[in-house]
Design a protein around this motif. Sequence first.
Motif, PDB file in Angstrom:
ATOM      1  N   PHE A   3       0.865  -1.176   0.000  1.00  0.00           N
ATOM      2  CA  PHE A   3       0.000   0.000   0.000  1.00  0.00           C
ATOM      3  C   PHE A   3       0.902   1.225   0.000  1.00  0.00           C
ATOM      4  CE2 PHE A   3      -3.036   2.782   2.604  1.00  0.00           C
ATOM      5  CZ  PHE A   3      -3.748   3.172   1.487  1.00  0.00           C
ATOM      6  N   THR A   4       1.068   1.851  -1.169  1.00  0.00           N
ATOM      7  CA  THR A   4       2.036   2.930  -1.304  1.00  0.00           C
ATOM      8  C   THR A   4       1.455   4.055  -2.154  1.00  0.00           C
ATOM      9  OG1 THR A   4       3.031   2.049  -3.326  1.00  0.00           O
ATOM     10  CG2 THR A   4       3.943   1.268  -1.238  1.00  0.00           C
ATOM     11  N   GLU A   5       2.236   5.097  -2.319  1.00  0.00           N
ATOM     12  CA  GLU A   5       1.859   6.160  -3.232  1.00  0.00           C
ATOM     13  C   GLU A   5       2.169   5.756  -4.673  1.00  0.00           C
ATOM     14  OE1 GLU A   5       3.264  10.064  -2.322  1.00  0.00           O
ATOM     15  OE2 GLU A   5       2.763   9.919  -0.186  1.00  0.00           O
ATOM     16  N   LEU A   6       1.551   6.455  -5.593  1.00  0.00           N
ATOM     17  CA  LEU A   6       1.745   6.190  -7.011  1.00  0.00           C
ATOM     18  C   LEU A   6       3.213   6.310  -7.412  1.00  0.00           C
ATOM     19  CD1 LEU A   6       0.313   5.700  -9.774  1.00  0.00           C
ATOM     20  CD2 LEU A   6       0.116   8.191  -9.970  1.00  0.00           C
ATOM     21  N   ALA A   7       3.942   7.227  -6.781  1.00  0.00           N
ATOM     22  CA  ALA A   7       5.353   7.446  -7.117  1.00  0.00           C
ATOM     23  C   ALA A   7       6.204   6.215  -6.846  1.00  0.00           C
ATOM     24  CB  ALA A   7       5.890   8.641  -6.329  1.00  0.00           C
ATOM     25  N   ASN A 432       3.641  -7.019   5.151  1.00  0.00           N
ATOM     26  CA  ASN A 432       4.188  -5.761   4.645  1.00  0.00           C
ATOM     27  C   ASN A 432       3.768  -4.633   5.572  1.00  0.00           C
ATOM     28  OD1 ASN A 432       3.330  -3.159   2.773  1.00  0.00           O
ATOM     29  ND2 ASN A 432       5.308  -4.034   2.206  1.00  0.00           N
ATOM     30  N   ILE A 433       4.681  -3.699   5.808  1.00  0.00           N
ATOM     31  CA  ILE A 433       4.359  -2.515   6.590  1.00  0.00           C
ATOM     32  C   ILE A 433       4.609  -1.280   5.728  1.00  0.00           C
ATOM     33  CG2 ILE A 433       6.674  -2.440   7.653  1.00  0.00           C
ATOM     34  CD1 ILE A 433       5.295  -1.237  10.147  1.00  0.00           C
ATOM     35  N   SER A 434       3.626  -0.403   5.680  1.00  0.00           N
ATOM     36  CA  SER A 434       3.743   0.869   4.969  1.00  0.00           C
ATOM     37  C   SER A 434       3.469   1.987   5.961  1.00  0.00           C
ATOM     38  CB  SER A 434       2.745   0.951   3.812  1.00  0.00           C
ATOM     39  OG  SER A 434       2.971  -0.057   2.864  1.00  0.00           O
ATOM     40  N   ALA A 435       4.051   3.138   5.697  1.00  0.00           N
ATOM     41  CA  ALA A 435       3.842   4.282   6.589  1.00  0.00           C
ATOM     42  C   ALA A 435       3.924   5.567   5.795  1.00  0.00           C
ATOM     43  CB  ALA A 435       4.881   4.289   7.712  1.00  0.00           C
TER      44      ALA A 435
END
Length: 491
Positions: A3-7, A432-435
Amino acid sequence: MEFTELADYAIPAGTITEWIPSVGPHATTPVLAGWQPDNRPTSYVHEAHLRSSLASPRRGRESWLGAAFEIDGPLDKPAFRRAVLAWIDRHESMRSHASIDEDSGALSRVTAAEGAIDVWQVEQERCVQSSEVYEHLQYLFDEFTSPLAWPAYAFVTLEPLAEEASNRVTVFFAADHSIIDGLSTVLVAHEITALYAEAKDQVPAGLFEAGSYLDFGVSERRVHEELENTHDAVLAWKHFLDEGNGELPAFPLEIGRPGGVHAPQSGLSAWILDAERADAFSVACRKTGNRLFSGLLAALAVAGAELSGDTRFRTITPVHTRDQPHWVSSLGWFVGLCPLSFDIADAEAFGSIVAQATEQVTATKPVARVPLDRVFRALDASAKPRFVVSFMDVRFAPMAENWHDWNARALRSRQYDHDVYIWINRTPRGINISARYPNTEEATSNVHQYVGALRRIVDEVVDTGSYALSGRAGRERNLDASSTGPIATNQ
């Protein structure tokens, strides 16, 4: 699924086609266009989002969630168009628009019937640089997913350049948060892929029936229309606010001061456990009579205590509100918030901290059934989340085993707030870890330290079945079932 930004998604060069829903674009009145008045109210969180968007200078800009995934090429555009239209007919929330009159503050809604939607197919020039594709997508999704206008969502297909070896087509989707949540984003890849196969190759999609998020809003309002100050949820949030002197909890380490000029937040994404080690961590937690999520909360609490010296762990965690079978496949914002607070100063073992986490989740999870905006109205209070920890186990989502082959990823828009959000997802590949966090030196350093400490703690539990607590987090003891004290009810 990350789960990330488009970039952070590997976007290739190629030719873009935008797929923008429309309702009778040449009609002169809403009725002729297919819109019909609809007296069903929004959910509480949808209304709160609309009102905050109206009050914000950004006017709802950049509050979207989305997904990216690949399908086999070459792209059959007529079939893809039929798939998108079938998907829109499937989800009533994609055919409805709620708005608030800026003068009177009155909330209203219009909804289009199945079959009333068309799709604009906008062909763009081929982009020979991936950066051109990124900039186009970022602008399109930021500008055209506002909750204040319809449609608040869009699809894009990206066909590779002729000289590219790959024949895979990338599909991008984004929608304002008011009409989708995190689980919704992981359903999109499966549903569009299945509907495309049905439209192209006559392979039955076999999708489960999806209830309407509009009907969920009706039932939620009916249940929580009357909310007394003595309600358990109101009392729990009042105690939580009082504990924080009227504020919701902040990240346990320094994140710097808000800058005068708003800059986009930074972010990270890391796989902290593969599938086998995630199973091992889960087994270690179950040996104490608890579950994996409680073990992760315990590890976060220990990480915070070791790095900051503060043994009280306080955060907010989202909890889904899909309490009926017909909501499971629905798209919408089915999320409540749960306040968590526990002190590990007297913990004799890591296992006892895991049990504390379970006890807190079990006690406060019912609180999330009551919308926070409704609670705050009852309390005549307001406060903004500043430190949120989200956990989803999406291993059993439809076609989750294909996400890696599809290069599938959940996406979020850029944010400019002074807060820290952490998402932990258990997928078929592992954990997975997103921040996301403020773009300051302090936040960058401390969030990375925090995630590093979490990783070290869970690794030790996996490798040894125990974690020796430091002096600041409790007396040194091992994680085992005999040292956990009373076993709390599992979440």
